[in-house]
Design a protein around this motif. Structure first.
Motif, PDB file in Angstrom:
ATOM      1  N   THR A  12       0.908  -1.479  -0.329  1.00 41.18           N
ATOM      2  CA  THR A  12       0.181   0.168   0.761  1.00 41.18           C
ATOM      3  C   THR A  12       1.035   0.950  -0.241  1.00 41.18           C
ATOM      4  N   TYR A  57      -4.802   4.489  -5.687  1.00 45.93           N
ATOM      5  CA  TYR A  57      -5.869   4.013  -4.401  1.00 45.93           C
ATOM      6  C   TYR A  57      -6.457   3.293  -5.102  1.00 45.93           C
ATOM      7  N   PHE A 111      -6.405   5.946   3.515  1.00 52.44           N
ATOM      8  CA  PHE A 111      -5.031   4.718   3.587  1.00 52.44           C
ATOM      9  C   PHE A 111      -4.208   5.117   4.900  1.00 52.44           C
TER      10      PHE A 111
END
Length: 355
Positions: free
Chosen positions: A110, A119, A125
């Protein structure tokens, strides 16, 4: 697993522990700057410090990816050992390794997507990345503690030629990954850094993460009736763009450093925030809340701590590299403060409130 295999795995594991710990510590710094607890303070000087810490965060994270893959490759035969569970301690050990692998893999994957500003998920996030960073570093520490006897025994052994080649390939892969991306933070490496995203791109030779059109502020930013409000205990004072331009001017070479790891220096010119505060009837060294024309999103409001509002290099910038700010860089004015993340260098400023 034989002794030389243990040594290879231990060496890669130690290297991964170093790079991931660097990544964790520098990531923690960035998180605390953006969401400061009461005990945390971050200086305004040196102006390049955040550029270095966040660059280290991204570079060490990228270096961790080939190390993690090599570590998993070196131990994968153990995944097929039988019986799967030999005892309760063995079951706990395998569970801890599963948690470690999943958490570290999630963080690195990520994080890489974040660097690319891609994303493909619905969760927020920063919050989840921060929470799982603690899970990852905790599981690494537990794993090291469990495996410490093996590490101590294996570091004195010389690996077989084939495994030495595997180690050399691992170090080379990590080095190539670093050089290929480090140019985003280290300007001298940009000519040889093929993946140094965003360097030198964007209006006025400086990258942007969010355009005025994407923020929905283009019309408001170009409205001739725009005014900056400065709210102090003595009242509210408003400034037109021409009135701001008439105030004493300060120029400074400052880097803008973003959480995605890229950074670039530029020549900014505008009104020193301490000067503006004095002119509006307040005092430098007073915390200031900054409001943007952009109402949606998490960064429409930012807080400038006292250390920055007392620093003459904290600017309400009106020009970039000798030109009037492009709308995508925050026209009519934006905050540029030394040693701050780019997400806190608020663009399209419309209001300042002393706190």
């Amino acid at each position: 697993m034989n002794a030389t295999s243990e040594r290879v795995t231990s060496q890669i594991g130690l290297a991964l522990a170093v790079t991931f710990t660097l990544c964790f510590v520098t990531g923690l710094i960035s998180h605390f700057i953006q969401h400061p607890p009461s005990w945390f303070g971050w200086p305004s000087r040196p102006v390049w410090l955040y550029r270095v810490t966040q660059g280290t965060h991204v570079i060490s994270g990228i270096a961790s990816i080939p190390l993690l893959l090599a570590k998993l490759w070196s131990v994968y035969p153990k995944l097929f050992e039988r019986p799967v569970i030999r005892s309760l301690p063995h079951a706990l050990e395998r569970l801890s390794i599963l948690v470690l692998s999943a958490a570290v893999f999630f963080e690195l994957t990520t994080g890489l997507f974040n660097v690319a500003q891609n994303y493909p998920w619905t969760f927020y996030f920063p919050q989840l990345h921060y929470a799982l960073a603690w899970v990852a570093i905790g599981s690494i520490l537990v794993h090291i503690a469990v495996k410490l006897p093996i590490v101590r025994r294996s570091v004195t052994l010389a690996p077989e030629p084939s495994r030495r080649a595997f180690l050399r390939t691992t170090w080379l892969a990590a080095g190539v990954a670093v050089v290929a991306t480090a140019g985003a933070t280290v300007p001298v490496l940009r000519p040889v850094s093929g993946l140094s995203w965003r360097s030198g791109k964007g209006p006025q030779g400086l990258p942007v993460n969010r355009t005025a059109a994407a923020a929905g502020v283009l019309d408001m930013a170009k409205d001739p009736d725009w005014r900056l409000s400065v709210v102090t205990p003595k009242g509210t004072k408003t400034y037109s763009l021409d009135e701001l331009r008439a105030l004493p001017r300060t120029s400074a070479e400052l880097p803008i450093a973003c959480v995605e790891g890229w950074s670039q220096s530029a020549r900014w010119s505008g009104v020193s925030l301490p000067e503006l505060l004095r002119h509006a009837g307040s005092a430098p060294g007073t915390p200031v809340r900054v409001f943007s024309l952009e109402k949606a999103g998490p960064y429409g409001i930012s807080d400038l701590p006292a250390e920055h509002t007392a620093d003459d290099l904290t600017l309400l910038a009106l020009e970039l590299n000798g030109e009037v700010l492009d709308a995508d860089h925050g026209f009519p004015c934006r905050i540029i403060a030394p040693n701050r993340p780019g997400v806190l260098q608020t663009k399209w400023v419309t209001r300042l409130e002393t706190r």
